[in-house]
Each structure stands twice: as structure tokens, then as C-alpha cells.
Scaffold this motif. Structure first.
Motif, PDB file in Angstrom:
ATOM      1  N   UNK A 139      43.637  27.768  41.666  1.00  0.00           N
ATOM      2  CA  UNK A 139      43.736  29.160  42.114  1.00  0.00           C
ATOM      3  C   UNK A 139      44.762  29.968  41.320  1.00  0.00           C
ATOM      4  N   UNK A 140      45.971  29.442  41.029  1.00  0.00           N
ATOM      5  CA  UNK A 140      46.891  30.232  40.200  1.00  0.00           C
ATOM      6  C   UNK A 140      46.299  30.614  38.848  1.00  0.00           C
ATOM      7  N   UNK A 141      45.505  29.711  38.261  1.00  0.00           N
ATOM      8  CA  UNK A 141      44.879  30.025  36.971  1.00  0.00           C
ATOM      9  C   UNK A 141      43.865  31.155  37.123  1.00  0.00           C
ATOM     10  N   UNK A 142      43.141  31.143  38.231  1.00  0.00           N
ATOM     11  CA  UNK A 142      42.174  32.217  38.490  1.00  0.00           C
ATOM     12  C   UNK A 142      42.898  33.545  38.680  1.00  0.00           C
ATOM     13  N   UNK A 143      43.998  33.509  39.405  1.00  0.00           N
ATOM     14  CA  UNK A 143      44.784  34.731  39.610  1.00  0.00           C
ATOM     15  C   UNK A 143      45.325  35.261  38.285  1.00  0.00           C
ATOM     16  N   UNK A 144      45.786  34.366  37.441  1.00  0.00           N
ATOM     17  CA  UNK A 144      46.318  34.766  36.143  1.00  0.00           C
ATOM     18  C   UNK A 144      45.233  35.407  35.288  1.00  0.00           C
ATOM     19  N   UNK A 145      44.015  34.888  35.402  1.00  0.00           N
ATOM     20  CA  UNK A 145      42.906  35.414  34.604  1.00  0.00           C
ATOM     21  C   UNK A 145      42.527  36.837  35.012  1.00  0.00           C
ATOM     22  N   UNK A 146      42.931  37.237  36.216  1.00  0.00           N
ATOM     23  CA  UNK A 146      42.608  38.587  36.674  1.00  0.00           C
ATOM     24  C   UNK A 146      43.415  39.656  35.943  1.00  0.00           C
ATOM     25  N   UNK A 147      44.505  39.256  35.306  1.00  0.00           N
ATOM     26  CA  UNK A 147      45.337  40.214  34.578  1.00  0.00           C
ATOM     27  C   UNK A 147      44.892  40.273  33.121  1.00  0.00           C
ATOM     28  N   UNK A 148      44.193  41.325  32.761  1.00  0.00           N
ATOM     29  CA  UNK A 148      43.731  41.504  31.382  1.00  0.00           C
ATOM     30  C   UNK A 148      44.907  41.955  30.523  1.00  0.00           C
ATOM     31  N   UNK A 149      45.297  41.178  29.526  1.00  0.00           N
ATOM     32  CA  UNK A 149      46.514  41.489  28.769  1.00  0.00           C
ATOM     33  C   UNK A 149      46.364  42.596  27.736  1.00  0.00           C
ATOM     34  N   UNK A 150      45.166  43.077  27.516  1.00  0.00           N
ATOM     35  CA  UNK A 150      44.957  44.062  26.460  1.00  0.00           C
ATOM     36  C   UNK A 150      44.579  43.383  25.152  1.00  0.00           C
ATOM     37  N   UNK A 151      44.176  44.161  24.167  1.00  0.00           N
ATOM     38  CA  UNK A 151      43.825  43.588  22.866  1.00  0.00           C
ATOM     39  C   UNK A 151      44.480  44.412  21.762  1.00  0.00           C
ATOM     40  N   UNK A 152      44.061  44.147  20.542  1.00  0.00           N
ATOM     41  CA  UNK A 152      44.694  44.816  19.399  1.00  0.00           C
ATOM     42  C   UNK A 152      44.515  46.326  19.455  1.00  0.00           C
ATOM     43  N   UNK A 187      47.523  48.169  26.345  1.00  0.00           N
ATOM     44  CA  UNK A 187      47.912  48.382  27.737  1.00  0.00           C
ATOM     45  C   UNK A 187      47.177  47.385  28.635  1.00  0.00           C
ATOM     46  N   UNK A 188      47.880  46.718  29.550  1.00  0.00           N
ATOM     47  CA  UNK A 188      47.206  45.804  30.479  1.00  0.00           C
ATOM     48  C   UNK A 188      46.208  46.555  31.353  1.00  0.00           C
ATOM     49  N   UNK A 189      45.222  45.850  31.805  1.00  0.00           N
ATOM     50  CA  UNK A 189      44.197  46.423  32.673  1.00  0.00           C
ATOM     51  C   UNK A 189      44.827  46.838  33.998  1.00  0.00           C
ATOM     52  N   UNK A 190      44.680  48.109  34.366  1.00  0.00           N
ATOM     53  CA  UNK A 190      45.280  48.599  35.601  1.00  0.00           C
ATOM     54  C   UNK A 190      44.636  47.988  36.841  1.00  0.00           C
ATOM     55  N   UNK A 191      43.443  47.442  36.683  1.00  0.00           N
ATOM     56  CA  UNK A 191      42.765  46.830  37.821  1.00  0.00           C
ATOM     57  C   UNK A 191      43.250  45.407  38.085  1.00  0.00           C
ATOM     58  N   UNK A 192      44.104  44.892  37.204  1.00  0.00           N
ATOM     59  CA  UNK A 192      44.526  43.499  37.321  1.00  0.00           C
ATOM     60  C   UNK A 192      45.163  43.165  38.654  1.00  0.00           C
ATOM     61  N   UNK A 193      46.159  43.942  39.065  1.00  0.00           N
ATOM     62  CA  UNK A 193      46.869  43.642  40.307  1.00  0.00           C
ATOM     63  C   UNK A 193      45.965  43.749  41.529  1.00  0.00           C
ATOM     64  N   UNK A 194      45.151  44.809  41.665  1.00  0.00           N
ATOM     65  CA  UNK A 194      44.212  44.847  42.796  1.00  0.00           C
ATOM     66  C   UNK A 194      43.240  43.676  42.798  1.00  0.00           C
ATOM     67  N   UNK A 195      42.789  43.266  41.614  1.00  0.00           N
ATOM     68  CA  UNK A 195      41.887  42.117  41.548  1.00  0.00           C
ATOM     69  C   UNK A 195      42.596  40.852  42.018  1.00  0.00           C
ATOM     70  N   UNK A 196      43.847  40.698  41.620  1.00  0.00           N
ATOM     71  CA  UNK A 196      44.621  39.551  42.082  1.00  0.00           C
ATOM     72  C   UNK A 196      44.740  39.556  43.607  1.00  0.00           C
TER      73      UNK A 196
END
Length: 260
Positions: free
Chosen positions: A137-150, A154-163
């Protein structure tokens, strides 16, 4: 003595209820909450082998405490006193629950088995399997945070709500599983309670027997302590038997246990 303390002392619950709602700070509400928690008695609720402790309901206390119990029962004072801590996010709940459960799983896996049979049905196996599944489950939660690309750092703003949604599903599933397991186990709780009563009765009977024979046992051991240095255990036990202190075999067994 403050105004609210006078209201508590005089048991003016309606006035106290109005006071904390309209005139008290969060800090004062916390003090009032603590005072009421000490004032209202705590009862143990049981069902089968389950139990929990909680404050009495208004109908369970004397009339002069019913108002205080009602304030606690409604929970609004507690919500005001605790503020943000009253309702925590599911992610926070999961982050608190996960290490506790993992620790319990490790402890259960290390305990000696209490049943015999197939290894994949043992307590250790179930505890280890639970730990392994929860670890995903922690790995799944971590995957919800999109780190951005080149191109978009900017990280995905939906990451925290998805978590939060994933954590909610995890907490709900864990809680549902616990309730489901308890529901299944109710059928066996009666046997557990009966077994507990049998063991309790057996222990009580043993204690009563020990109490009845305590004086005789002490006389035997005292007499053996006098005779053994001169006669040895066997002859000393025979002498004790002739003196009416019991059978030789019983005296020797008791003496040897006493020497260990």
C-alpha cells in the motif's frame, strides 16, 4: 475559580453548555472537556469476548450528572476542543495504522504456535502474509504522486487528493475486514467464554485445594528438613508417614519439588 468551574461545581449543565458554545476559547473547551471526562463515570461494554470502555450515557448516571453525560455524548464539545485533531485525514489515519499493524504482525509471527496442522494455516503464516500484503500500500500511495517530467517539472496537483482516496480505501478495507472477521468469530466466542469459565473454575479449585493443604504441606516440609540431614530423604519420608503426615511417595515428591 473560573466561571466554568463554578458551573461544573454547581452542576449547572445547561449554563455550561451555553458557556462553552458562545464564550469559551478552544483552550478553555479542552479544559472543560477534561473536567467532564473525569466527572462522568466510565463503563465497560462487552459482547462475547469483545470489550471497550466508554463514558456512561445520560440514562446510566444519577440525574445530577445526566447533563454532563449528555454534553460528552453529543461530541460537539470534543470536536471544538480538539479542532483539527478531531477529524484526521485518511492518509494520516493510514500512516498511523500501518506501522502499528506491521509491528503487531511481526510480534505475532514470532510467537509460538498454539495450534497444530498445515503450516500455511498457522498463526505465523497469516501474520507474515498480512504484513506482505500491507507493504504494497505505501508503494501504491507513492505512485499517486506524479513527480513531473522534463517538460513539466511541477508535481501533479491531483497527487495528494488521489493519495487521500487510496488511503480511504485502505482504511475502509482494513476496518471492514476486521468487522467481518469479528462477525465470523462470534460463533466461536461462546466456546471461548465457556472455556475461560472452566479454566477459571479449575484455577479457583486448585487455589482452594492448595489453601486447604497448605498447613499440612508446611508441617511435612518442616519435619523433612529436620530429619533429612540425619536419615536421608527416603527414611525421613517413612518416619513422616508413621507420624501421620501422608504417604511416603507424596512426601518425597513434595520434598523434591521443594528442593528445586
Amino acid at each position: 475559580m473560573s466561571d466554568w468551574q463554578k458551573l461544573v461545581e454547581n452542576k449547572e449543565w445547561s449554563a455550561l453548555n451555553d458557556f462553552w458554545r458562545h464564550h469559551a476559547s478552544q483552550e478553555v473547551c479542552a479544559e472543560i472537556l477534561e473536567a467532564l471526562r473525569h466527572l462522568v463515570p466510565v463503563f465497560e461494554r462487552t459482547n462475547g469476548t469483545e470489550s471497550r470502555f466508554e463514558h456512561a450515557l445520560p440514562r446510566e448516571v444519577p440525574p445530577d450528572l445526566a447533563g454532563a453525560a449528555q454534553i460528552l455524548c453529543l461530541g460537539e464539545l470534543e470536536a471544538t476542543a480538539l479542532d483539527d485533531d478531531f477529524i484526521t485525514t485518511y492518509l494520516t489515519q493510514w500512516n498511523e495504522l500501518f506501522p502499528q499493524v506491521q509491528k503487531s504482525c511481526a510480534e505475532l509471527a514470532a510467537l509460538p504456535e498454539v495450534t497444530d496442522g498445515a503450516a500455511d494455516m498457522s498463526r505465523a503464516h497469516h501474520a507474515k502474509k498480512a504484513s506482505e500484503l500491507l507493504a504494497f500500500i505505501p508503494a501504491i500511495l507513492e505512485a499517486m504522486l506524479y513527480p513531473g517530467d522534463a517538460e513539466d517539472e511541477e508535481p501533479d496537483e491531483l497527487g495528494t487528493p488521489l493519495q487521500e482516496h487510496v488511503a480511504m480505501a485502505a482504511v475502509y478495507a482494513f476496518t471492514a475486514g476486521r468487522h467481518f472477521q469479528l462477525a465470523i468469530g462470534k460463533e466461536h466466542e461462546l466456546d471461548a467464554l465457556r472455556g475461560g469459565k472452566v479454566l477459571k473454575s479449575a484455577r479457583k479449585a486448585a487455589e482452594q485445594t492448595n489453601a486447604l493443604h497448605a498447613a499440612q504441606r508446611e508441617r511435612r516440609l518442616a519435619r523433612m528438613a529436620e530429619l533429612v540431614p540425619h536419615l536421608g530423604p527416603s527414611q525421613a519420608a517413612r518416619n513422616c508417614e508413621r507420624e501421620g503426615l501422608g504417604a511416603v511417595s507424596a512426601i518425597l515428591s513434595q520434598w523434591h519439588r521443594h528442593q528445586k
